[in-house]
Each structure stands twice: as structure tokens, then as C-alpha cells.
Write a protein that holds these residues in place. Structure first.
Motif, short mmCIF file in Angstrom:
data_model
loop_
_atom_site.label_atom_id
_atom_site.label_comp_id
_atom_site.label_asym_id
_atom_site.label_seq_id
_atom_site.Cartn_x
_atom_site.Cartn_y
_atom_site.Cartn_z
N ASN A 1 0.75 -1.08 0.40
CA ASN A 1 -0.37 0.24 -0.23
C ASN A 1 0.64 1.16 0.23
N VAL B 1 1.94 1.61 -3.84
CA VAL B 1 1.04 2.48 -4.49
C VAL B 1 0.30 3.80 -3.66
N LEU C 1 6.29 3.64 -10.89
CA LEU C 1 5.46 3.34 -12.04
C LEU C 1 5.20 4.76 -13.53
N LEU D 1 -2.47 -4.02 -3.92
CA LEU D 1 -0.99 -3.98 -4.64
C LEU D 1 -1.98 -5.51 -5.69
N LEU E 1 -4.15 -3.51 -8.07
CA LEU E 1 -3.24 -2.57 -9.27
C LEU E 1 -2.81 -3.35 -10.39
N THR F 1 -8.81 1.56 -6.28
CA THR F 1 -7.67 0.75 -7.46
C THR F 1 -8.23 1.75 -8.51
N THR G 1 -7.81 5.16 -8.06
CA THR G 1 -6.03 5.15 -9.19
C THR G 1 -5.90 4.66 -10.59
#
Length: 490
Positions: free
Chosen positions: A178, A181, A198, A356, A359, A426, A429
């Protein structure tokens, strides 16, 4: 039944197998042969050379944010952990749980807006992003500290300093995925699409540079799972187990009201349907020409866009939760019927639903079908990806309920609520980063991405961030209030 080291290692191995399967499917979907030796298709450099600076920057930023957030997290977490279920616990943990629901990109956008609009004019965008990330991490770390100490005290054993430290450090390390991310999302706001690990993964995806994409995702998964395993082992060694508490009525009331804000945004409002683009009316302020929230950069009614985005996001999250609940119930049922060994292998204990897995699934599975998807079918592909990734969290919820229904029904409701919050966060994001639903479909995360370049000249676009953030905060408050009312597994 207390968790064993076998359960912890089995969860780690299952995570690696799931990641390997996803990345293998991604590789199968890439046409043609790839060069051997891990070389970037775009630059011709080894992928380690390409990714090393980005990985070092991401880990460094995450570590710095954790260090900055830790003092405030200890102030909120230690008194609450030493007196669980007391008024001190409720008061101090309410802001911590609320902060857990704030999307890191939303906090980053707010920090950037404060810099650009004047109040923090002397602060760099990087410092603003780090400050926003620190504030969000205070909530996650404070909750980890509280749960570690509360579990250590309620176990009936003396609270030795070493045992308390192991429990708290273990809970924090369980949040590694977490934290990574959240860090990458916040720095994406300040530095743009190429920032951090990312950014490299997003660039590799856009350029079809599969070796860099695969290596970047493996680095992300490896760091997250390694930190989580270390935390699991420490928590198991500390032997923490929390007794049953009682749900906070205040948390439930506020949480439900905030969730209603998100559902209210999804009700039909503004102009009927999606307003057509009108470049003559672009970026009108709220109240202009009868438009409550004004218009966006293409002259579209912002209120109508928020409604469409909220309905799409809720449809995706609701469908994904249904997939996760169905799969989790089946997996947990098989595991409970198979006895202790089956529970260990098929429904391993999960400390906190994490970001995670969803994602990674959201970045890989829908892309396998990109060339053949219509806008409507892409919703179902995205829904399926997030739902499948959330099956382990739902399986643990049903496993606890199946073992002791009378004691664990609050845990079932709480964990499913937190799973829904995880799926929504998620989805927001990924859509903000450009991996989610594409045009013409709307998403609350995509609204935030559209607002970012224009927050100085059109701050009213930030209204698009409010419903999603309010709904997430409400879901986290509601989920944790219910979860606190159930004991850990007996």
C-alpha cells in the motif's frame, strides 16, 4: 486458530504464483518474439539500467514519507493501542481511518493547488507531493501501530518492549504494498507521467516496451510481497490476537453519511445525458449559464460528468465485489471443508486488504483484450480483473465467518466493506494514471486526471474529486467500525 508460519509462507508463495500467472498471460498477449537478455525495445539498454534509478527513487521517497509520518502516527496510534475500545481510541483513530480513505493522488492534487494558488507559493511541487503523501501515510501507519499494540495487549501475555516493537513493526511492514502504491500515485502528480517506477511502467505500457513493463511490475510485486512477508513473520512471532470490541456508532453514522455523498453524486443531475462539447463555453465557473458546477476544458457540464463518472465507478466496483464475494465464498468453503491444511492453502490469513494485487490485475488483465474491446465490454473486463484480484480478501472474510458465524459476522461485513473500498480506490487510481477505463467512459479518477493540468486556472474542476474521496473515507470508517467489533480468529 492462530496464524502459523506455514500460512504466512503459503500466502507469500500464492502471491508470487498469481503475479507470475498474470505476467505470463501478459507475455502471451504480446505478438512476436522478444529479444533475449532483458533489453528495452525502445532504448536498447538493459532493463536494470532503465529501471534502477526509478526504483531507487520510489523506495527512497516511500522511506522518507514513512519517516516523516511516523511521529504523528505514533501520537495517534500508541495511546489508542494501549487503551483499545476506549474513548481515547475512538477519538484518536477516527482521523487516522479517515486519512486512509483519502486517495494519494487527490492529496497530491490538493498540495499542488495550494502551491500554485499562493498559500504555499514558496514550496516546490516535490515538497508538496511529499507533504501530501506524508499526511495520507499518517493514517495507514497510525492504524498499524494501534492494531499491533492492541493485539499484543489483548493476548493475555505481558507487553514486553520487544514483543510490542515486533508487533508494531510487523503491522507497518504489512503495509509495504500500500505504501508503494500511494507513493507512486502522489509523485505521479508532482513529477508527471515519467516519475518513479510507476512512470516507467506507464511509459513502457504506452510504448509497448514489454521487457521494461514486465521487469517493472516484477520489481513492484517483489518489493511489496517481501515487505508483507517480513511483516507477517514478525506479527506471527509476536503472537498478537485482538479480542472482540464494539462497533463505534459515531464512525458508522459518519461513514454511512459520507458513502451517501458518493451515491448522491451518481443520481441523475445536471443536463440530461452527457453534455456535448462546446468550446465557446469552456471552463465556465460554477453558476454560469445555469450550470451548477460550471464546465470543463471542453465546455461540458461538470455536474453531468460527475454523475456519469460516479455511476460508472460504482458499477465497476459493485460488479467486482460480486465477483470477489462469489469466488471468496467458494474458496473459503472448499478450504473449511478440507480442514486445517485446506484452510492454509486455499484461504490463507490476510492482514489487511491491499492495493497491490488489484492494481497489478487492473494494469495487466484488461490490456490482454485491448484490441477487441468495445467501451461497454471494457467495463466488464476491468470489473473482472479487480474482482479476481480481490478474491483472497473475500475468502478470508468468509473463512472467518464460516469458522464462527455468531462472533464473526461483523468481520464479514467489515472486510467486505473494506474490500469494496480497496476496489474503488484502485479503480480511481488506475483511471487517474491512464490505465483504467478510456474515453468515452467516465471515471472519478479520470476527472481528477483531467483537472490536474488546469487547477490553477480552473480550480472548480476539483469538485470532481470530492464524491470519490468522501465515499472512500466513509467506506473505511464503516468497515473498520464493523471489523473492530469482531475478535481475531479463535
Amino acid at each position: 486458530m492462530r496464524s502459523t508460519y506455514a500460512e504466512r509462507f503459503s500466502r507469500f508463495c500464492l502471491g508470487l504464483l498469481a503475479a507470475a500467472l498474470l505476467l505470463w498471460l501478459l507475455r502471451v498477449g504480446v505478438p512476436g518474439d522478444l529479444p533475449a537478455g532483458g533489453v528495452s525495445l525502445k532504448t536498447g539498454q538493459p532493463v536494470l539500467v532503465v529501471l534502477r534509478p526509478a526504483l531507487a527513487a520510489t523506495l527512497g521517497n516511500a522511506a522518507a514519507a514513512v519517516l516523516y509520518a511516523l511521529p504523528a502516527a505514533l501520537l495517534l496510534g500508541v495511546p489508542a493501542g494501549l487503551r483499545p475500545e476506549s474513548s481515547v481510541d475512538r477519538v484518536l483513530q477516527a482521523p487516522a481511518v479517515a486519512l486512509m480513505g483519502v486517495p494519494a493522488y487527490a492529496a497530491g492534487i490538493l498540495g499542488v493547488w495550494l502551491v500554485m494558488s499562493g498559500p504555499l507559493g514558496g514550496v516546490s511541487l516535490s515538497a508538496a507531493a511529499n507533504g501530501a503523501l506524508t499526511v495520507v501515510l499518517v493514517g495507514w501507519l497510525a492504524r498499524a501501530v494501534r492494531d499491533g499494540l492492541a493485539g499484543a495487549r489483548e493476548d493475555g501475555l505481558p507487553l514486553s518492549p520487544a514483543r510490542a516493537l515486533a508487533a508494531v513493526l510487523g503491522r507497518i511492514l504489512q503495509q509495504t504494498g500500500n505504501i508503494l502504491v500511494l507513493t507512486m500515485a502522489a509523485w505521479f502528480v508532482a513529477r508527471g507521467p515519467g516519475a518513479g517506477l510507476l512512470g516507467q511502467v506507464a511509459g513502457a505500457s504506452a510504448n509497448r516496451d514489454f521487457p521494461v513493463l514486465q521487469a517493472g511490475l516484477w520489481a513492484l510485486v517483489g518489493c511489496g510481497l517481501a515487505g508483507d512477508l517480513a511483516g507477517d513473520l514478525l506479527v506471527t512471532a509476536a503472537g498478537t490476537r485482538r479480542a472482540a470490541g464494539r462497533p463505534s456508532r459515531g464512525w458508522l453514522a459518519v461513514g454511512v453519511l459520507l458513502v451517501l455523498v458518493l451515491f448522491a453524486a451518481a443520481l441523475p443531475g445536471g443536463a440530461p445525458g452527457v453534455a456535448p462539447a462546446n468550446l465557446q463555453a469552456r471552463l465556465l465557473p460554477p453558476g454560469s449559464e445555469g450550470l451548477v458546477l460550471g464546465t470543463d476544458q471542453l465546455g461540458r457540464d461538470l455536474l453531468s460528468r460527475i454523475g456519469d463518472a460516479a455511476r460508472t465507478s460504482l458499477a465497476v466496483a459493485g460488479g467486482a465485489l460480486a465477483v470477489a464475494a462469489l469466488g471468496g465464498a467458494v474458496v473459503a468453503g472448499i478450504g473449511l471443508a478440507a480442514g486445517k491444511r485446506g484452510r492454509t492453502l486455499l484461504a490463507p490469513r490476510v492482514a489487511v486488504p491491499g492495493l497491490l494485487g488489484p492494481l497489478l490485475a487492473g494494469m495487466t488483465l484488461p490490456g490482454l483484450l485491448t484490441g477487441a474491446l468495445t467501451p461497454r465490454s471494457s467495463i466488464f473486463a476491468f470489473m473482472l480483473a479487480l474482482g479476481l484480484a480481490s478474491v483472497p480478501a473475500a475468502a478470508w472474510a468468509f473463512r472467518r465467518f464460516g469458522a464462527a458465524p455468531r462472533q464473526q459476522w461483523p468481520a464479514l461485513l467489515g472486510l467486505l466493506t473494506l474490500t469494496l473500498a480497496q476496489i474503488l480506490l484502485t479503480e480511481f487510481t488506475l483511471s487517474f494514471l491512464g490505465f483504467g477505463l478510456g474515453a468515452p467512459l467516465e471515471s472519478l479518477g479520470r476527472l481528477a486526471g483531467d483537472a490536474l493540468p488546469l487547477i490553477r486556472t480552473a480550480p472548480h474542476l476539483l469538485w470532481g474529486v470530492l464524491p470519490g474521496a468522501a465515499g472512500l473515507i466513509g467506506l473505511f470508517l464503516t468497515g473498520h467500525a464493523l471489523l473492530d467489533a469482531a475478535p481475531d480468529e479463535e
